[in-house]
Design an enzyme around this catalytic site. Sequence first.
Site, PDB file in Angstrom:
ATOM      1  N   ASN A  88     -14.322 -57.404 -14.026  1.00 47.67           N
ATOM      2  CA  ASN A  88     -13.625 -58.169 -15.074  1.00 47.67           C
ATOM      3  C   ASN A  88     -12.326 -58.803 -14.586  1.00 47.67           C
ATOM      4  O   ASN A  88     -11.984 -59.908 -14.983  1.00 47.67           O
ATOM      5  CB  ASN A  88     -13.390 -57.300 -16.313  1.00 47.67           C
TER       6      ASN A  88
ATOM      7  N   GLU B  69      -8.883 -45.389 -13.146  1.00 54.64           N
ATOM      8  CA  GLU B  69      -8.456 -46.256 -14.253  1.00 54.64           C
ATOM      9  C   GLU B  69      -9.715 -46.655 -14.994  1.00 54.64           C
ATOM     10  O   GLU B  69     -10.542 -47.397 -14.456  1.00 54.64           O
ATOM     11  CB  GLU B  69      -7.731 -47.507 -13.725  1.00 54.64           C
TER      12      GLU B  69
ATOM     13  N   GLU C 111      -1.551 -45.941 -11.643  1.00 52.41           N
ATOM     14  CA  GLU C 111      -1.416 -47.059 -10.713  1.00 52.41           C
ATOM     15  C   GLU C 111      -0.087 -47.760 -11.003  1.00 52.41           C
ATOM     16  O   GLU C 111       0.405 -47.744 -12.137  1.00 52.41           O
ATOM     17  CB  GLU C 111      -2.576 -48.043 -10.864  1.00 52.41           C
TER      18      GLU C 111
HETATM   19  P1  NAD Z   1     -18.546 -49.704 -13.584  1.00 48.01           P
HETATM   20  O1  NAD Z   1     -18.023 -48.341 -13.775  1.00 48.01           O
HETATM   21  O2  NAD Z   1     -19.956 -49.988 -13.885  1.00 48.01           O
HETATM   22  O3  NAD Z   1     -18.331 -50.184 -12.072  1.00 48.01           O
HETATM   23  C1  NAD Z   1     -17.072 -50.189 -11.444  1.00 48.01           C
HETATM   24  C2  NAD Z   1     -17.258 -50.140  -9.940  1.00 48.01           C
HETATM   25  O4  NAD Z   1     -17.831 -48.884  -9.579  1.00 48.01           O
HETATM   26  C3  NAD Z   1     -18.197 -51.195  -9.371  1.00 48.01           C
HETATM   27  O5  NAD Z   1     -17.685 -51.640  -8.136  1.00 48.01           O
HETATM   28  C4  NAD Z   1     -19.495 -50.418  -9.184  1.00 48.01           C
HETATM   29  O6  NAD Z   1     -20.321 -50.975  -8.190  1.00 48.01           O
HETATM   30  C5  NAD Z   1     -18.965 -49.060  -8.755  1.00 48.01           C
HETATM   31  N1  NAD Z   1     -19.865 -47.927  -8.997  1.00 48.01           N
HETATM   32  C6  NAD Z   1     -20.904 -47.840  -9.867  1.00 48.01           C
HETATM   33  N2  NAD Z   1     -21.437 -46.598  -9.825  1.00 48.01           N
HETATM   34  C7  NAD Z   1     -20.717 -45.879  -8.931  1.00 48.01           C
HETATM   35  C8  NAD Z   1     -20.760 -44.526  -8.477  1.00 48.01           C
HETATM   36  N3  NAD Z   1     -21.658 -43.656  -8.936  1.00 48.01           N
HETATM   37  N4  NAD Z   1     -19.843 -44.140  -7.546  1.00 48.01           N
HETATM   38  C9  NAD Z   1     -18.908 -45.005  -7.094  1.00 48.01           C
HETATM   39  N5  NAD Z   1     -18.827 -46.296  -7.491  1.00 48.01           N
HETATM   40  C10 NAD Z   1     -19.719 -46.727  -8.400  1.00 48.01           C
HETATM   41  O7  NAD Z   1     -17.568 -50.641 -14.439  1.00 48.01           O
HETATM   42  P2  NAD Z   1     -17.690 -52.200 -14.717  1.00 48.01           P
HETATM   43  O8  NAD Z   1     -18.778 -52.419 -15.712  1.00 48.01           O
HETATM   44  O9  NAD Z   1     -17.715 -52.921 -13.415  1.00 48.01           O
HETATM   45  O10 NAD Z   1     -16.268 -52.494 -15.400  1.00 48.01           O
HETATM   46  C11 NAD Z   1     -16.022 -52.409 -16.770  1.00 48.01           C
HETATM   47  C12 NAD Z   1     -15.282 -51.130 -17.129  1.00 48.01           C
HETATM   48  O11 NAD Z   1     -14.088 -51.031 -16.351  1.00 48.01           O
HETATM   49  C13 NAD Z   1     -14.808 -51.090 -18.579  1.00 48.01           C
HETATM   50  O12 NAD Z   1     -15.060 -49.821 -19.126  1.00 48.01           O
HETATM   51  C14 NAD Z   1     -13.302 -51.318 -18.477  1.00 48.01           C
HETATM   52  O13 NAD Z   1     -12.544 -50.832 -19.553  1.00 48.01           O
HETATM   53  C15 NAD Z   1     -12.994 -50.650 -17.200  1.00 48.01           C
HETATM   54  N6  NAD Z   1     -11.743 -51.159 -16.651  1.00 48.01           N
HETATM   55  C16 NAD Z   1     -10.652 -50.346 -16.645  1.00 48.01           C
HETATM   56  C17 NAD Z   1      -9.431 -50.819 -16.193  1.00 48.01           C
HETATM   57  C18 NAD Z   1      -8.212 -49.953 -16.163  1.00 48.01           C
HETATM   58  O14 NAD Z   1      -7.276 -50.288 -15.462  1.00 48.01           O
HETATM   59  N7  NAD Z   1      -8.173 -48.867 -16.894  1.00 48.01           N
HETATM   60  C19 NAD Z   1      -9.341 -52.129 -15.737  1.00 48.01           C
HETATM   61  C20 NAD Z   1     -10.471 -52.929 -15.779  1.00 48.01           C
HETATM   62  C21 NAD Z   1     -11.677 -52.425 -16.221  1.00 48.01           C
END
Ligand code: NAD
Length: 473
Positions: free
Chosen positions: A149, A245, A454
């Site tokens: 995102n 995060e 962070e």
């Molecule tokens: P996601 O958890 O599906 O993926 C995030 C990352 O993790 C990707 O690079 C993915 O390839 C990797 N990943 C997936 N499975 C994994 C595993 N088992 N082990 C290690 N890495 C793995 O999230 P998304 O759909 O890409 O992002 C959206 C989410 O991120 C939303 O819930 C949003 O709120 C959150 N987000 C949080 C923050 C914050 O700072 N708190 C900022 C932005 C987004």
Amino acid sequence: MADFFNNFAMTIDGQSISSATTVDVINPANEDVVAKAPDCSREQLDQAVAAARKAFPKWRATPLEERRRLVAKMGEVIAQHADDFARLFTLEQGRPLKGARMEVDFSAFWCGAIAQQEIPVEVTEDSEQRRSETRHVPLGVVAGIVPWNFPFNLAIWKIAPALLTGNAIVLKPSPFTPLTMLKLGELMQEHLPAGVFNVISGGDQLGPWLSAHPGIDKISFTGSTPTGKRVMQTAAENLKPVTLELGGNDAAIVMPDVELDKVADKLFGASFANSGQLCVAIKRMYIHEDVYDQVADALVTRARAAKVGNGLEQGSNYGPIQNRPQFEKVKDLIRDARENGLNFLVGGDVPEGGKGYFVPLAIVDNPPEDSRVVQEEAFGPVLPLIKFSDIDDVIERANASDYGLAGSVWSADSQGAIDIAARLETGTVWVNETQYIMPWTPFAGHKLSGFGVENGREGLLEFTKPQTITVAK
Ligand code: NAD
């Protein structure tokens, strides 16, 4: 590098590395393949981690001033290529060019700001008998794992402090948005020592491989809460420290004395920026009943005027949902709201059959507290407006969430708003604005929104461990 928009390679040990297989990167505005990204094999992952391990001792011994210079250099390189980065960002992520450019510019600024941070040294005793001082030394090799995102800035949140504090890093962008970071890796090859900054890309298997890798000393992860839990479980195997995060379901509390003429644009922007795909978007807006209609009208007027479209087209303010699975999730939430008879003040229909993952901005009129649209993180342009009359009750409702990322209070009485803010169970609360996040401000999710910090001094120190040196006199 011949062409910014083609020939994407990983950066491993200072070299551009291709792979036997590739992953298609899809433009969410038209579903075309933007490019083919390398699909990192296990052997290549081993090579990246080995390169980082090899580079680490020399990098940690590099004078801090030189590390500062190189982190700042990364900011300069980003700024030099800002136009191309922004266009590539829009192609793979979908966000309209102006917003893409803002994230790129912000990332350049971020590198410059992190480069100036101090790594504190604390003298804990200086007596006649001895002197003790605690320093903060690097951890080794950091795995940076980021979502789709905010694929640029959230990566910089990891790269810049990891490098400044003397760690080497292996960065893994999301499979949906790997391209800008792959280019950054390549551009930095001529500046950074080989192995200090590695960028790898691949499919769904790569994240689990990376977080389980025994050569990784710390995982800095941004993404969803379910994935964050899996990362923490994996990290437990060899007691790797983690910073997580995660998701959020941020509540905004709009008080009856809200100065709507001053804040209507902010309330709207905070809810729909990046088409709602923002961890700290307003995801539940609690509005006092005295001003509910006025606030709702102001938001609906703005939603009607907003143009949702291809981010490369002039006049598009809001892009598509970034990827197909997320598009399906958002559509499902809207379908559920419709099936439960909820009233949409605007939006609520997703055109079927066309190309691109477009969802018109949607505002739901006073849904029940237990409806999915209130309880779940939509991560799309679907905003529930909820009426309240009693402040204690609304604080309780705002806090009745597993998430605790951020929140906001909107009122002409800033002291009253601060008192409410202090009662919210979230890591960040803004008053009369949202989403003001800076390199010098600690950002931490409470509850299931995260673990660790962070940014700010605390965030920087998460890339280090304390080392105390005590000298007898
Ligand atoms: P996601 O958890 O599906 O993926 C995030 C990352 O993790 C990707 O690079 C993915 O390839 C990797 N990943 C997936 N499975 C994994 C595993 N088992 N082990 C290690 N890495 C793995 O999230 P998304 O759909 O890409 O992002 C959206 C989410 O991120 C939303 O819930 C949003 O709120 C959150 N987000 C949080 C923050 C914050 O700072 N708190 C900022 C932005 C987004």
